[in-house]
Every structure is written in C-alpha cells, then in structure tokens.
Design an enzyme around this catalytic site. Structure first.
Site, mmCIF file in Angstrom:
data_model
loop_
_atom_site.group_PDB
_atom_site.id
_atom_site.type_symbol
_atom_site.label_atom_id
_atom_site.label_comp_id
_atom_site.label_asym_id
_atom_site.label_seq_id
_atom_site.Cartn_x
_atom_site.Cartn_y
_atom_site.Cartn_z
ATOM 1 N N ARG A 124 -0.837 8.983 0.925
ATOM 2 C CA ARG A 124 -2.623 9.248 0.886
ATOM 3 C C ARG A 124 -2.686 10.794 1.132
ATOM 4 O O ARG A 124 -3.515 11.515 0.311
ATOM 5 C CB ARG A 124 -3.332 9.003 1.777
ATOM 6 C CG ARG A 124 -3.950 7.021 2.112
ATOM 7 C CD ARG A 124 -4.318 7.071 3.407
ATOM 8 N NE ARG A 124 -4.084 5.171 3.252
ATOM 9 C CZ ARG A 124 -5.142 4.402 4.039
ATOM 10 N NH1 ARG A 124 -5.888 4.857 5.094
ATOM 11 N NH2 ARG A 124 -5.824 3.763 3.534
ATOM 12 N N GLU B 222 0.480 -1.402 0.182
ATOM 13 C CA GLU B 222 0.265 0.086 -0.164
ATOM 14 C C GLU B 222 0.708 1.480 -0.161
ATOM 15 O O GLU B 222 2.430 0.811 0.098
ATOM 16 C CB GLU B 222 -0.515 0.181 1.048
ATOM 17 C CG GLU B 222 -1.974 -1.143 1.405
ATOM 18 C CD GLU B 222 -2.948 -0.857 2.400
ATOM 19 O OE1 GLU B 222 -3.694 -1.807 2.418
ATOM 20 O OE2 GLU B 222 -2.576 -0.694 2.977
ATOM 21 N N ARG C 187 -1.784 9.273 8.646
ATOM 22 C CA ARG C 187 -1.609 7.918 8.806
ATOM 23 C C ARG C 187 -1.001 7.293 7.550
ATOM 24 O O ARG C 187 -1.424 7.500 6.578
ATOM 25 C CB ARG C 187 -3.116 7.330 9.236
ATOM 26 C CG ARG C 187 -3.260 5.994 9.638
ATOM 27 C CD ARG C 187 -4.388 5.241 9.767
ATOM 28 N NE ARG C 187 -4.963 5.772 9.218
ATOM 29 C CZ ARG C 187 -5.756 4.572 8.217
ATOM 30 N NH1 ARG C 187 -5.355 3.457 8.232
ATOM 31 N NH2 ARG C 187 -7.129 4.888 7.180
ATOM 32 N N HIS D 87 -9.046 10.377 2.441
ATOM 33 C CA HIS D 87 -8.475 9.476 1.244
ATOM 34 C C HIS D 87 -8.286 9.449 0.456
ATOM 35 O O HIS D 87 -9.221 10.247 -0.242
ATOM 36 C CB HIS D 87 -9.732 7.554 1.331
ATOM 37 C CG HIS D 87 -8.934 6.591 1.054
ATOM 38 N ND1 HIS D 87 -8.628 6.155 -0.444
ATOM 39 C CD2 HIS D 87 -8.280 5.489 1.777
ATOM 40 C CE1 HIS D 87 -7.419 5.199 -0.038
ATOM 41 N NE2 HIS D 87 -7.956 4.315 1.225
ATOM 42 N N HIS E 294 -11.058 10.550 6.249
ATOM 43 C CA HIS E 294 -11.189 8.709 6.308
ATOM 44 C C HIS E 294 -10.684 8.342 7.206
ATOM 45 O O HIS E 294 -11.683 7.331 8.492
ATOM 46 C CB HIS E 294 -10.530 8.361 4.942
ATOM 47 C CG HIS E 294 -10.030 6.973 5.292
ATOM 48 N ND1 HIS E 294 -10.800 5.907 5.113
ATOM 49 C CD2 HIS E 294 -8.615 5.929 5.251
ATOM 50 C CE1 HIS E 294 -10.661 4.624 5.046
ATOM 51 N NE2 HIS E 294 -9.766 4.191 5.204
#
Length: 511
Positions: free
Chosen positions: A281, A115, A377, A234, A342
């Site tokens: 992100r 990711e 994050r 997000h 998000h």
C-alpha cells in the site's frame, strides 16, 4: 459504577477478549463500553479479510513472516511477527466455532484471496463484508454470555489512576452523552480496544468514531506511545469531493485483477515496482500521489472494465452497490481513487501479553503498538493481530485478576456539567483546521521545515483547547477534538524524531 474488567471498544479486539475471558471466568463481571452504538467501529468497515497460512504446500509461515517484514520495511519485531503468524490457524478456528462464516470454493475449501504484498493466496474472507460478518457474529456471541454487559453512548474522557500511588489504572472518567454529566467507572482491569485515528486526516477511510481516543488518554496518563508517525494510507479510497470519510475500495479488488490507471487510461505502477498493482500500500500510494502531482488531476482511477462483471459483483457486492448508488457503472466507468489515511501502525506500546507500561491497563487492536507491522501494515494482518493479542491478554488477565482487590468504590465522583460557551460550529471549524494540516504530503513527503511549522500550529491549537476554558464545551465533540490534536502532535513529534534517527544512522554507516 464498577466492574471487574472494563473493555473500551466493541470491535474484534475488545469482543474476542471479552468472549474468551467470560467463558473462562463466569464469575468475573465484564463491561464493554462504547461511545456510540456497539456495532460502529473499524472492524465493521473491514472489507478484505484475515491473512492465514492454510495451504502448506505452496505457502508457509516463513513466507507470511517474510511478506510482513518486507511490507514493514524491516522495522517489525520478528519474534512478534512469528508469534502472530503461527497462531493464525487456531484463531481462525475459534472464529468459526463462534459462528463466523467464510467463503468456500466448489471443492469445499476456503476461497483464499490475494492482496498487495502477499506472495501467496492466503486471505480468508466473507465476500467484501468480512468485517461486518465478524462484528455481527462476535456481538451475538458476547451478548449471549451472562457476565458480559454492554454500556453504549458513554464517552471515555480519561483514565483513572490510584489516588495513593498514581501508578495503577483503576478505571475511567467518562461522559454520559445523554445527561452531559461526568462520572467515574472503576475496574480491576481496564482494556483499551479503541481503534485508530483516521479522522485526524483530510482524507480517511475510517468511520467517524476513529478519533484517537485511546492513544491520547493513555499518553495523558503516562503510558508509553511509540511510532505514531507510521500511518498507513490506503491507495484506493473512492474520491468524492467534500466527503469525509471516503468509501474504501478493498485491496482485494486489485488482487482480483483491477488496474490502476491515470486520467489518460494508462497504467503507471510498473514504473515504480515490478509487482504493479500488487505492490504494498505504501508503494502504490506514493506512486499515485506522484502521478497526481505531475498531472494536476484530482484522482487516479481503478479500471475494472476488463473483468468478468458477474464474478466481480458476486465477490464485491458492497463495492458494486455503492458505486452504483453514486452513478458509476463498473462495466463502463472508471472508479476515481485517492490515497487516504487507513491504518495506524504505531500506538500504545504493549508487550507480548498486550500489557501497557501502566499496571492493570491493557491495549489491543489498532490503538496498540505490538511491533507486528513495522513502518507499513501488510494487508489483512490487522484483524489477525487483534485476535492474537486479545488471546494473549486474556491469559494474562486470568492470572492477574486473582491478585487484585475488588474495584474501588470510594473515589470522589466528578459529576459536572459544563456551560456550552463555544458552540458546535467553532469546534467544527477547529476540526477542519486540523484536517487541512494533516495530509499525506505532510506525513510522507514534506521536509523537516514543513513538519516543524505544522507542529507549531498544532501545539498552539492544543494549548488553546487545554488552557482556554470557553473552548471546553464538555461535549463529545470537544473531547474528540482534544484527543485528535494531542495525537497529531505525537505523530509529527515521532516523525521528526524518526527522521533524525535515520539521518544519524546513515551518517554512522558512511563514516
């Protein structure tokens, strides 16, 4: 109503804590309180997985720490990051022992996903249903323990504090959603696992229950709340006009090889970051927003057409099924995407044992600020954080319980019923007003003047809800709106404070 330990919220933070405590202390009564059904929470929405270093040849704890620090812009607490990352393999083993299943490859090894922001493959997952799998198995495990009780459909209004010293948390005041009455629920320990605040925003991927209840009630009780301006958007929420919340397209889709393209079909992320689709992100969201402002289009797109469809469908069955349900064929169609709120990286300040600044009050999961995430994050660190901090807190609670008296039983109950003077339409219109204000641009792109103007509007709305009785319908809708407005004020207050600190730091460096 009383219990030894009161857990508010039934996601991974609340359930893992309750399971561990119930196993260790079968003589302790534990009540898990939810405002809806016990399976409706942010955990159940998680598609990606859990970041865990398992391949010690190509990967290491230090690499995971560095990826986390880089994603958080260096504003993380390194000691916290090291603690969380190093505990990951053990916490994963516990989940498996509780019956949770994860995907394996043909060699019988964990199938590790990639990711954005991760330098190595380290995401363990259950297809694109990791959250649902976790929630289902943890609910089953907790439900099998005789000293754990679930109490659904009670909305927690505020925390209770000791009548004499007004310092210690002694439970909660809550609304019975069936009768409309308010009652007290007393406890020796209160554990907040109330999730995030996504429903404050115009675009969000969060479920309807994510209304910032834990942060708002903790702040009203005097708990320290920190860095609420660190709201992660997000970049790939599926755009549908007038839909709230939006359906999430997992980070793992980009890790699988999907492209982010504009309305002309051109990739544009490499203009911003050499990692392209695998940037973090915040970087991808900012690039998408800039592209939309330049083009005037409503959305960018995810392009999956070049991927092996059978393999993609096997990996992401939920995403394929949802796209199909709204008429998108991923063999031929692009997926329209926009950034959406998000994850709340700030929250109720806790120490390494999840203790808040109020005695006997703990917090874990998205409602807590641990120092792990910094300003942004890293993907798939949130489920891990909840597991680690709930583990840390259960050890602390075991030691604390024996020092505490039985929960109080003679606190005057407030059994009230409000006349519903303001109807649901008025509450809904005020909620829309809040959503219209709270956008990506306001949080991440606007200047000081715009933030101050929005903050003034929010403070007027907050005053209206607190001081003008007809708006207090005594319903869940009213209390959720009050919590969201209270938290929105905190977000902008913290954003303005953060900007001032950064400006001061820059001036000192240049001096």
């Amino acid at each position: 109503m009383k219990t030894d330990v009161l857990v508010i919220g039934s996601g991974i933070a609340g359930l893992s804590f309750a399971i561990k405590l119930a196993d260790a202390r079968p003589d302790t009564s534990i009540t898990i309180l939810t405002k809806s059904s016990n399976d409706l929470c942010n955990t159940a929405q998680a598609q990606g997985g859990i970041a865990v270093v398992l391949d010690r040849v190509r990967d290491s704890f230090e690499q995971h720490v560095q990826d986390t620090m880089k994603a958080g812009k260096g504003l993380n607490d390194r000691k916290v990051v090291e603690m969380v990352v190093s505990q990951a393999p053990e916490r994963l083993s516990e989940l498996i022992s509780w019956g949770t299943s994860f995907d394996f490859n043909g060699n019988g090894e964990f199938e590790l996903g990639l990711e954005g922001g991760h330098s190595q493959r380290r995401i363990v997952h259950h297809r694109d249903l990791t959250g649902k799998e976790l929630e289902r198995k943890l609910l089953k495990k907790a439900g099998s323990l005789p000293n754990v009780e679930f109490v659904d459909r009670y909305f927690v209004i505020d925390l209770l504090k000791n009548e004499q010293d007004q310092e210690n948390c002694t439970g909660v005041k809550m609304l019975d959603k069936v009768t409309g009455q308010q009652v007290n629920f007393n406890s020796r320990i209160t554990f907040l696992a109330t999730g995030g605040s996504g429903m404050i925003f115009s675009n969000t991927t969060n479920p309807s229950v994510a209304t910032a209840d834990g942060v708002a009630m903790a702040q009203r009780a005097g708990a320290e709340v920190k860095n609420m301006n660190f709201i992660q958007f997000h970049p790939t929420a599926l755009y549908e006009k007038d839909k709230h919340p939006l359906f999430l397209i997992s980070e793992a889709v980009r890790g699988f090889g999907a492209y982010v393209v504009n309305h002309k079909g051109n990739r544009f992320l490499f203009k911003t970051d050499t990692r392209g689709e695998l940037a973090t992100r915040d970087i991808v969201s900012e690039a998408v927003v800039k592209e939309l402002k330049m083009s005037g289009e409503r959305s960018a797109f995810l392009d999956c057409r070049h991927l092996n469809f059978e393999a993609f469908q096997n990996e992401f069955p939920t995403i394929v099924a949802y796209c199909h349900s709204i008429g998108l064929n991923l063999k031929t169609d692009l997926i329209p995407i926009v950034p959406a709120a998000h994850y709340q990286c700030g929250g109720i300040q806790v120490d390494e044992h999840a203790r808040t600044s109020i005695p006997h009050l703990y917090a874990s999961g998205e409602c807590a600020h641990t120092g792990l995430h910094g300003a942004n994050r890293l993907a798939s660190n949130s489920l891990l954080e909840a597991l680690v901090y709930s583990h840390q807190s259960y050890k602390s609670v075991i030691e604390e319980l024996d020092k505490l008296p039985e929960p109080e039983t003679i606190i005057r109950p407030e059994i009230l019923r409000f006349e519903q003077e303001a109807d649901d339409e008025i509450i809904a219109s005020l909620r829309h007003r809040l959503n219209d204000l709270m956008t990506y641009d306001l949080i991440h792109a606007s200047g000081k003047r715009e933030k101050k103007e929005a903050l003034e509007h929010l403070r007027e709305l907050k005053e209206m809800l607190e001081d003008y009785p007809p708006f207090n319908t005594g319903t869940t809708g009213f209390y959720e709106l009050r919590n969201m407005v209270c938290t929105a004020v905190l977000i902008l207050d913290h954003a303005l404070d953060f900007s001032s600190k950064m400006k001061k730091n820059l001036s000192e460096l240049l001096a």
